[in-house]
Scaffold this motif. Structure first.
Motif, PDB file in Angstrom:
ATOM      1  N   PRO A  50      56.237 111.464  28.580  1.00 25.47           N
ATOM      2  CA  PRO A  50      55.838 110.448  27.604  1.00 25.47           C
ATOM      3  C   PRO A  50      55.683 109.042  28.187  1.00 25.47           C
ATOM      4  O   PRO A  50      54.922 108.244  27.685  1.00 25.47           O
ATOM      5  N   GLU A  51      56.404 108.702  29.260  1.00 22.52           N
ATOM      6  CA  GLU A  51      56.280 107.352  29.796  1.00 22.52           C
ATOM      7  C   GLU A  51      55.157 107.289  30.813  1.00 22.52           C
ATOM      8  O   GLU A  51      54.767 108.301  31.380  1.00 22.52           O
ATOM      9  N   GLY A  52      54.655 106.093  31.052  1.00 20.85           N
ATOM     10  CA  GLY A  52      53.596 105.907  32.028  1.00 20.85           C
ATOM     11  C   GLY A  52      54.167 105.491  33.372  1.00 20.85           C
ATOM     12  O   GLY A  52      55.376 105.562  33.597  1.00 20.85           O
ATOM     13  N   LYS A  53      53.285 105.046  34.223  1.00 20.13           N
ATOM     14  CA  LYS A  53      53.682 104.621  35.560  1.00 20.13           C
ATOM     15  C   LYS A  53      52.905 103.364  35.938  1.00 20.13           C
ATOM     16  O   LYS A  53      51.841 103.087  35.413  1.00 20.13           O
ATOM     17  N   TYR A  54      53.469 102.630  36.898  1.00 20.55           N
ATOM     18  CA  TYR A  54      52.757 101.514  37.487  1.00 20.55           C
ATOM     19  C   TYR A  54      51.868 102.047  38.605  1.00 20.55           C
ATOM     20  O   TYR A  54      52.108 103.124  39.146  1.00 20.55           O
ATOM     21  N   MET A  55      50.839 101.285  38.955  1.00 23.42           N
ATOM     22  CA  MET A  55      49.862 101.736  39.945  1.00 23.42           C
ATOM     23  C   MET A  55      50.540 102.130  41.259  1.00 23.42           C
ATOM     24  O   MET A  55      50.179 103.139  41.868  1.00 23.42           O
ATOM     25  N   LEU A  81      41.008 108.404  28.745  1.00 24.03           N
ATOM     26  CA  LEU A  81      42.169 109.256  28.966  1.00 24.03           C
ATOM     27  C   LEU A  81      43.432 108.496  29.366  1.00 24.03           C
ATOM     28  O   LEU A  81      44.525 109.054  29.295  1.00 24.03           O
ATOM     29  N   VAL A  82      43.272 107.245  29.790  1.00 24.02           N
ATOM     30  CA  VAL A  82      44.443 106.426  30.107  1.00 24.02           C
ATOM     31  C   VAL A  82      44.257 105.046  29.496  1.00 24.02           C
ATOM     32  O   VAL A  82      43.141 104.623  29.185  1.00 24.02           O
ATOM     33  N   LYS A  83      45.376 104.361  29.331  1.00 26.87           N
ATOM     34  CA  LYS A  83      45.337 102.985  28.825  1.00 26.87           C
ATOM     35  C   LYS A  83      46.266 102.135  29.676  1.00 26.87           C
ATOM     36  O   LYS A  83      47.209 102.631  30.295  1.00 26.87           O
ATOM     37  N   ARG A  84      45.959 100.847  29.724  1.00 26.13           N
ATOM     38  CA  ARG A  84      46.756  99.886  30.485  1.00 26.13           C
ATOM     39  C   ARG A  84      47.441  98.938  29.516  1.00 26.13           C
ATOM     40  O   ARG A  84      46.815  98.448  28.577  1.00 26.13           O
ATOM     41  N   GLU A  85      48.709  98.699  29.790  1.00 23.47           N
ATOM     42  CA  GLU A  85      49.467  97.734  28.990  1.00 23.47           C
ATOM     43  C   GLU A  85      50.258  96.862  29.952  1.00 23.47           C
ATOM     44  O   GLU A  85      50.722  97.346  30.989  1.00 23.47           O
ATOM     45  N   LEU A  86      50.415  95.602  29.595  1.00 27.07           N
ATOM     46  CA  LEU A  86      51.214  94.722  30.442  1.00 27.07           C
ATOM     47  C   LEU A  86      52.627  95.265  30.565  1.00 27.07           C
ATOM     48  O   LEU A  86      53.216  95.717  29.585  1.00 27.07           O
ATOM     49  N   GLY A  87      53.157  95.231  31.780  1.00 28.67           N
ATOM     50  CA  GLY A  87      54.506  95.717  32.013  1.00 28.67           C
ATOM     51  C   GLY A  87      55.540  94.857  31.314  1.00 28.67           C
ATOM     52  O   GLY A  87      55.359  93.647  31.170  1.00 28.67           O
ATOM     53  N   LEU A  88      56.613  95.479  30.883  1.00 24.27           N
ATOM     54  CA  LEU A  88      57.676  94.740  30.209  1.00 24.27           C
ATOM     55  C   LEU A  88      58.479  93.902  31.189  1.00 24.27           C
ATOM     56  O   LEU A  88      58.849  92.768  30.891  1.00 24.27           O
ATOM     57  N   ILE A  96      50.403 102.093  33.267  1.00 23.45           N
ATOM     58  CA  ILE A  96      49.324 103.031  32.978  1.00 23.45           C
ATOM     59  C   ILE A  96      49.932 104.215  32.243  1.00 23.45           C
ATOM     60  O   ILE A  96      50.910 104.801  32.692  1.00 23.45           O
ATOM     61  N   SER A  97      49.367 104.555  31.097  1.00 20.37           N
ATOM     62  CA  SER A  97      49.889 105.694  30.341  1.00 20.37           C
ATOM     63  C   SER A  97      48.730 106.530  29.801  1.00 20.37           C
ATOM     64  O   SER A  97      47.584 106.086  29.751  1.00 20.37           O
TER      65      SER A  97
END
Length: 143
Positions: A50-55, A81-88, A96-97
């Motif tokens: 369920p969680e994404g990853k950084y590049m 198929l993927v989306k980008r969100e600013l990291g917390l 990237i998730s």
């Protein structure tokens, strides 16, 4: 064991993997699977859910350069198929998730992988498959 036995074993493993990859690639490279390439599929699995990853994490998992991972992620983003969100933690990096479409698609791809593995192992008995699995786990744990 003689050196040539090791070389022959390695070549056989490579040959099996190439055949497996080609069969899977043919099946996922159509409209039903968003015309995925095998590399794109590997990238989706590297991102995971369920969680994404950084590049940086994605490139490390795949064993590729960050710019190569960025190209792959860009293509997957264009396919929705993927989306980008600013990291917390670090607002300079994007997390990237997978989208819901990607999660559903990976469920379908999993079935292809399993079917191809069944075809690959069809000549083996259940006992031989279990033995092979245990041998591979042993090698992997010591390497």
């Amino acid at each position: 064991m003689e050196n040539m036995e090791f070389v022959d074993t390695m070549r056989t493993l490579e040959d099996i993997y190439e055949k497996y990859e080609k069969r899977v690639s043919i099946q996922i490279s159509n409209d039903d699977y968003n015309n995925l390439t095998y590399a794109e599929t590997r990238t989706l699995y590297a991102i995971g859910y369920p969680e994404g990853k950084y590049m940086k994490q994605i490139s490390e998992i795949l064993g590729i350069a960050s710019n190569t991972a960025t190209v792959a992620v860009n293509r997957l983003e264009k396919k929705g198929l993927v989306k980008r969100e600013l990291g917390l933690e670090d607002k300079r990096q994007f997390l990237i998730s997978l989208t819901e479409d990607a999660k559903k698609l990976l469920d379908q791809v999993d079935k292809i992988f399993i079917d191809e593995m069944k075809r690959l192992f069809a000549p083996l008995s259940d006992t031989e498959i279990l033995l092979l699995k245990n041998l591979l786990l042993k090698i992997n744990s010591k390497y």
